[in-house]
Design an enzyme around this catalytic site. Structure first.
Site, PDB file in Angstrom:
ATOM      1  N   GLY A  56       0.812  -1.215   0.000  1.00 13.25           N
ATOM      2  CA  GLY A  56       0.000   0.000   0.000  1.00 13.25           C
ATOM      3  C   GLY A  56       0.840   1.257   0.000  1.00 13.25           C
ATOM      4  O   GLY A  56       2.017   1.224  -0.361  1.00 13.25           O
ATOM      5  N   GLY A  82       9.584  -4.021  -8.691  1.00 13.34           N
ATOM      6  CA  GLY A  82      10.324  -2.800  -9.031  1.00 13.34           C
ATOM      7  C   GLY A  82      11.822  -2.962  -8.776  1.00 13.34           C
ATOM      8  O   GLY A  82      12.227  -3.524  -7.758  1.00 13.34           O
ATOM      9  N   SER A  85       9.271   6.094  -3.225  1.00 11.46           N
ATOM     10  CA  SER A  85       9.142   5.064  -2.194  1.00 11.46           C
ATOM     11  C   SER A  85       8.022   5.474  -1.249  1.00 11.46           C
ATOM     12  O   SER A  85       7.834   6.672  -0.987  1.00 11.46           O
ATOM     13  CB  SER A  85      10.457   4.976  -1.411  1.00 11.46           C
ATOM     14  OG  SER A  85      10.248   4.320  -0.178  1.00 11.46           O
ATOM     15  N   HIS A 120       4.482   2.203  -8.132  1.00 10.42           N
ATOM     16  CA  HIS A 120       3.565   1.050  -8.112  1.00 10.42           C
ATOM     17  C   HIS A 120       2.657   1.077  -9.337  1.00 10.42           C
ATOM     18  O   HIS A 120       2.373   0.044  -9.936  1.00 10.42           O
ATOM     19  CB  HIS A 120       2.671   1.091  -6.861  1.00 10.42           C
ATOM     20  CG  HIS A 120       3.383   0.919  -5.571  1.00 10.42           C
ATOM     21  ND1 HIS A 120       3.494   1.929  -4.641  1.00 10.42           N
ATOM     22  CD2 HIS A 120       4.021  -0.149  -5.035  1.00 10.42           C
ATOM     23  CE1 HIS A 120       4.157   1.486  -3.578  1.00 10.42           C
ATOM     24  NE2 HIS A 120       4.489   0.235  -3.800  1.00 10.42           N
ATOM     25  N   LYS A 141      13.798  -0.834  -7.834  1.00  9.52           N
ATOM     26  CA  LYS A 141      14.214  -0.066  -6.648  1.00  9.52           C
ATOM     27  C   LYS A 141      14.651  -1.016  -5.529  1.00  9.52           C
ATOM     28  O   LYS A 141      15.589  -0.744  -4.800  1.00  9.52           O
ATOM     29  CB  LYS A 141      13.047   0.815  -6.194  1.00  9.52           C
ATOM     30  CG  LYS A 141      13.091   1.177  -4.765  1.00  9.52           C
ATOM     31  CD  LYS A 141      13.153   2.622  -4.520  1.00  9.52           C
ATOM     32  CE  LYS A 141      13.386   2.891  -3.063  1.00  9.52           C
ATOM     33  NZ  LYS A 141      12.733   1.951  -2.165  1.00  9.52           N
TER      34      LYS A 141
END
Ligand code: PAF
Length: 280
Positions: free
Chosen positions: A31, A149, A187, A37, A151
């Protein structure tokens, strides 16, 4: 978008969809969604007939209780963003749906070296928790494709390894890191930075750019140390600045000039721990 809270109901729904030939793309999240996202949702929508997103703040992957308690929750906004992006199904399970036998009985995954370095070293148990939840979610959703992702570079490798170990029939798709205009990697944790910290946070990205610019064959210790000092001067508590083989995350101190590398940083600003990486 259809919202499911119960494992039995979503499994039955998706099994029926698969029987009629639907391909399923899956984006697991905790979430506090941001455009990073949503770019994963977009890739899934483009590549599959049905896109499933899960929102579950997984207790077993937080080695720090405070981090778990402060993890941002923005459910209404998340639902709005997912609907706009064309997500078909949202799975919002309770802890008891994911861990019907409790959170202590989770099985162990043989992650080997991957678990002893970088995030594995600084967040003991974190990757076992990530594997436990993703393994369970894959069992429930049974997607054709799983979207992650870049990241979380090490997490992508860990999940790849877990999928190899369990033999789950899903293809892993890794999407590039999305960045704010100044370069800060998007993030969910950025929401916890105040204005001053947010302005300083970009120095993680600046350090990665510095490493990419300055890297040369031979010993890398001085370069890494310069990046650590740079961040420390801006008030970061640095966990690591590392350079690793991009294919297996073996840490590299001497570069041969050929091996494909990735630079990875983890550093905390006040209470907020940020990570980022860059292919060199
Ligand atoms: O990257 C995350 O948000 C989480 O680690 C994941 C993959 C959703 C598992 O809880």
């Amino acid at each position: 978008m259809i919202v499911f809270k119960l494992t039995a109901e979503i499994s039955e729904f998706l099994a029926k969809k698969k029987e009629t030939g639907s391909t399923i793309g899956f984006v697991p999240t905790m979430g506090a969604l941001h455009p990073g996202h949503i770019s994963l949702i977009n890739s899934s929508v483009a590549g599959n007939s049905l896109t499933v997103c899960s929102i579950f703040v997984n207790p077993t992957q937080f080695n720090d209780k405070k981090d778990f308690e402060h993890y941002p929750i923005t459910l209404e906004q998340d639902i709005d963003m997912l609907e706009k992006a064309g997500c078909d199904v949202l799975f919002l399970p309770a802890v008891s749906e994911i861990y019907p036998n409790g959170t202590d009985t989770a099985k162990q995954y043989e992650l080997g070296y991957l678990e002893t370095i970088l995030e594995g070293k600084y967040r003991p148990g974190h990757f076992q928790g990530v594997c436990a939840v993703v393994d369970r979610l894959l069992e429930i959703v049974q997607p054709h494709r799983l979207y992650l992702g870049q990241k979380d570079y090490q997490q992508c490798m860990v999940i790849r390894k877990m999928v190899e170990l369990t033999g789950a029939a899903t293809q892993i798709e890794i999407a590039p890191t999305l960045r704010a205009d100044d370069g800060l990697a998007l993030s969910s944790r950025n929401m916890r930075l105040n204005a001053e910290e947010r302005a300083l946070a970009v120095n993680i990205y600046e350090s990665l750019c510095f490493i990419k610019r300055e890297i040369n064959t031979g010993n890398l210790q001085v370069l890494k140390l310069r990046a650590v000092n740079f961040l420390t001067e801006y008030g970061f508590k640095v966990d690591y600045v590392e350079i690793a083989d991009a294919t297996d995350l073996r840490l590299i101190d001497q570069w041969d000039g050929h091996t494909k590398l990735v630079a990875l940083i983890a550093a905390t600003l006040d209470q907020v721990r940020l990570i980022d990486n860059m292919l060199l």
